[in-house]
Design an enzyme around this catalytic site. Structure first.
Site, PDB file in Angstrom:
ATOM      1  N   TYR A  23       0.833  -1.197   0.000  1.00 33.23           N
ATOM      2  CA  TYR A  23       0.000   0.000   0.000  1.00 33.23           C
ATOM      3  C   TYR A  23       0.865   1.243   0.000  1.00 33.23           C
ATOM      4  CZ  TYR A  23       0.730   1.027   5.017  1.00 33.23           C
ATOM      5  OH  TYR A  23       1.274   1.351   6.235  1.00 33.23           O
TER       6      TYR A  23
ATOM      7  N   ARG B 111       8.879   4.310  -4.283  1.00 34.95           N
ATOM      8  CA  ARG B 111       8.832   3.329  -3.186  1.00 34.95           C
ATOM      9  C   ARG B 111       7.904   2.172  -3.548  1.00 34.95           C
ATOM     10  NH1 ARG B 111       7.360   5.538   2.655  1.00 34.95           N
ATOM     11  NH2 ARG B 111       5.278   5.753   1.761  1.00 34.95           N
TER      12      ARG B 111
ATOM     13  N   ARG C 190      -5.075 -21.542  -1.943  1.00 37.26           N
ATOM     14  CA  ARG C 190      -4.279 -21.443  -0.719  1.00 37.26           C
ATOM     15  C   ARG C 190      -2.791 -21.683  -0.939  1.00 37.26           C
ATOM     16  NH1 ARG C 190      -3.872 -19.705   3.383  1.00 37.26           N
ATOM     17  NH2 ARG C 190      -3.633 -21.425   4.825  1.00 37.26           N
TER      18      ARG C 190
ATOM     19  N   LYS D 203       6.388  -1.743   2.016  1.00 40.83           N
ATOM     20  CA  LYS D 203       5.187  -1.208   2.666  1.00 40.83           C
ATOM     21  C   LYS D 203       4.048  -2.218   2.516  1.00 40.83           C
ATOM     22  CE  LYS D 203       3.123   3.372   3.301  1.00 40.83           C
ATOM     23  NZ  LYS D 203       3.158   3.367   4.754  1.00 40.83           N
TER      24      LYS D 203
HETATM   25  N1  PDD Z   1       2.306   5.075   7.449  1.00 40.70           N
HETATM   26  N2  PDD Z   1       6.894   3.847   9.280  1.00 40.70           N
HETATM   27  C1  PDD Z   1       5.750   3.133   9.212  1.00 40.70           C
HETATM   28  C2  PDD Z   1       5.698   1.782   9.845  1.00 40.70           C
HETATM   29  C3  PDD Z   1       4.613   3.680   8.565  1.00 40.70           C
HETATM   30  O1  PDD Z   1       3.473   2.968   8.503  1.00 40.70           O
HETATM   31  C4  PDD Z   1       4.702   4.990   8.018  1.00 40.70           C
HETATM   32  C5  PDD Z   1       3.552   5.629   7.308  1.00 40.70           C
HETATM   33  C6  PDD Z   1       5.913   5.684   8.122  1.00 40.70           C
HETATM   34  C7  PDD Z   1       6.093   7.070   7.553  1.00 40.70           C
HETATM   35  O2  PDD Z   1       6.185   7.035   6.165  1.00 40.70           O
HETATM   36  P1  PDD Z   1       5.715   8.246   5.262  1.00 40.70           P
HETATM   37  O3  PDD Z   1       6.460   9.447   5.722  1.00 40.70           O
HETATM   38  O4  PDD Z   1       6.076   7.846   3.892  1.00 40.70           O
HETATM   39  O5  PDD Z   1       4.207   8.408   5.452  1.00 40.70           O
HETATM   40  C8  PDD Z   1       6.993   5.079   8.745  1.00 40.70           C
HETATM   41  C9  PDD Z   1       1.190   5.462   6.630  1.00 40.70           C
HETATM   42  C10 PDD Z   1       0.952   6.917   6.572  1.00 40.70           C
HETATM   43  C11 PDD Z   1      -0.029   4.671   7.048  1.00 40.70           C
HETATM   44  O6  PDD Z   1       0.150   3.530   7.443  1.00 40.70           O
HETATM   45  O7  PDD Z   1      -1.136   5.161   6.908  1.00 40.70           O
END
Ligand code: PDD
Length: 285
Positions: A31, A50, A101, A148
């Protein structure tokens, strides 16, 4: 709310995905979370890059560059200019007759692409850092922190445990070193030994953390910020602790593990980081 699902814009109650989607069954997907101010997305190029790297590592075939145009379309469809935008790309749903699965995907699949957005505050409403109380929690998440992944159970449990202890969030630590927040990166303001303060953030080598876009923007704009390993001891003795992220921007952590951080109030480094971020966004970043 209008949702993007696999190339179509549909009302939210029509945005339906198969229960056999690998995102639902395995957490097999990625995501991105973006922020738009006055109709313009902050650092879209960094989010695309990313996602592109994550998709390549996960062997999911989708062109991350599409996210830029689709985001503009989604914002227009929802009539929003100040918004948080969420995109999710999963490996997809096996076709009829294909195993559902198997860890190894049954064959080439069309990725499931879904996006939604909701209104958030404008730039003018973000003049002061938000404030949080945090606990320290052992980082039990997987080691591919750069990806992510939609599999957020480790972060979810840490955040729930923090709330059960009366705090707002958890700062995750691994092997005695600071990693990140449950949805943010960590910055600390430390005494420099000469009466001044220096700001540091965990390096990507010191812990399996996300290369946050907000973190990247701040590091590129201020070369004085150190990237290095940060010990738990440095964290609890810091003058200030800050969390950065797309949604929360810069948050000041005023309490850690039940003890005040520095003065127990948001300090000049949190204000300075937020000011720098706002300047970058105003300047078109
Ligand atoms: N989260 N570390 C983690 C584990 C995160 O989930 C996020 C962001 C960040 C900061 O990344 P960025 O600056 O690119 O938003 C660091 C998003 C916003 C979320 O889960 O909604």
């Amino acid at each position: 709310m209008i949702v993007h699902l696999n190339g179509k814009l549909v009302p939210r109650d029509q945005a339906l995905v198969s229960v056999f989607d690998r995102g639902f069954l395995f957490g097999d997907g990625l995501y991105e979370g973006l922020r738009a101010f006055d109709g313009r997305v902050v650092a879209m190029d960094l989010h695309v890059e990313r996602l592109r790297q994550g998709l390549a590592e996960c062997r999911i075939a989708w062109d991350a560059a599409e996210m830029a145009g689709l985001t503009d379309e989604l914002l227009r469809a929802n009539n929003l200019r100040d918004a948080f935008i969420y995109w999710q790309v999963t490996r997809g749903t096996p076709g009829p007759g294909q195993a559902v699965r198997g860890r190894v995907p049954a064959g080439p699949m069309m990725p499931t692409v879904m996006g939604f957005c909701y209104p958030t505050s404008g730039l003018a409403q973000n003049a002061a850092p938000a404030v949080k109380r945090a606990v320290i929690s052992q980082d039990t998440r997987w080691l591919r922190g750069r990806v992510k992944s939609i599999s957020l159970l480790g972060g979810v449990l840490a955040a729930i445990e923090a709330h059960e202890h009366g705090a707002d969030d958890a700062i995750l630590v691994r092997d005695g070193l600071v990693a990140e927040g449950t949805s943010s990166n960590v910055f600390v303001a430390l005494e420099d030994g000469f009466g001044g303060t220096r700001i540091a953030t965990p390096s990507l080598q010191s812990a399996p953390i996300l290369a946050g876009v907000t973190r990247d923007l701040l590091l590129a704009a201020d070369p004085a910020i150190e990237e290095r390993s940060i010990s738990v001891r440095e964290l609890v003795e810091a003058r200030e602790i800050m969390l950065t992220g797309t949604l929360s921007m810069v948050t000041s952590v005023v309490e850690i593990g039940g003890r005040p951080v520095g003065t127990g109030r948001p300090g000049p480094c949190a204000a300075g980081l937020l000011e720098l971020l706002l300047r970058l966004i105003h300047g078109g970043r």
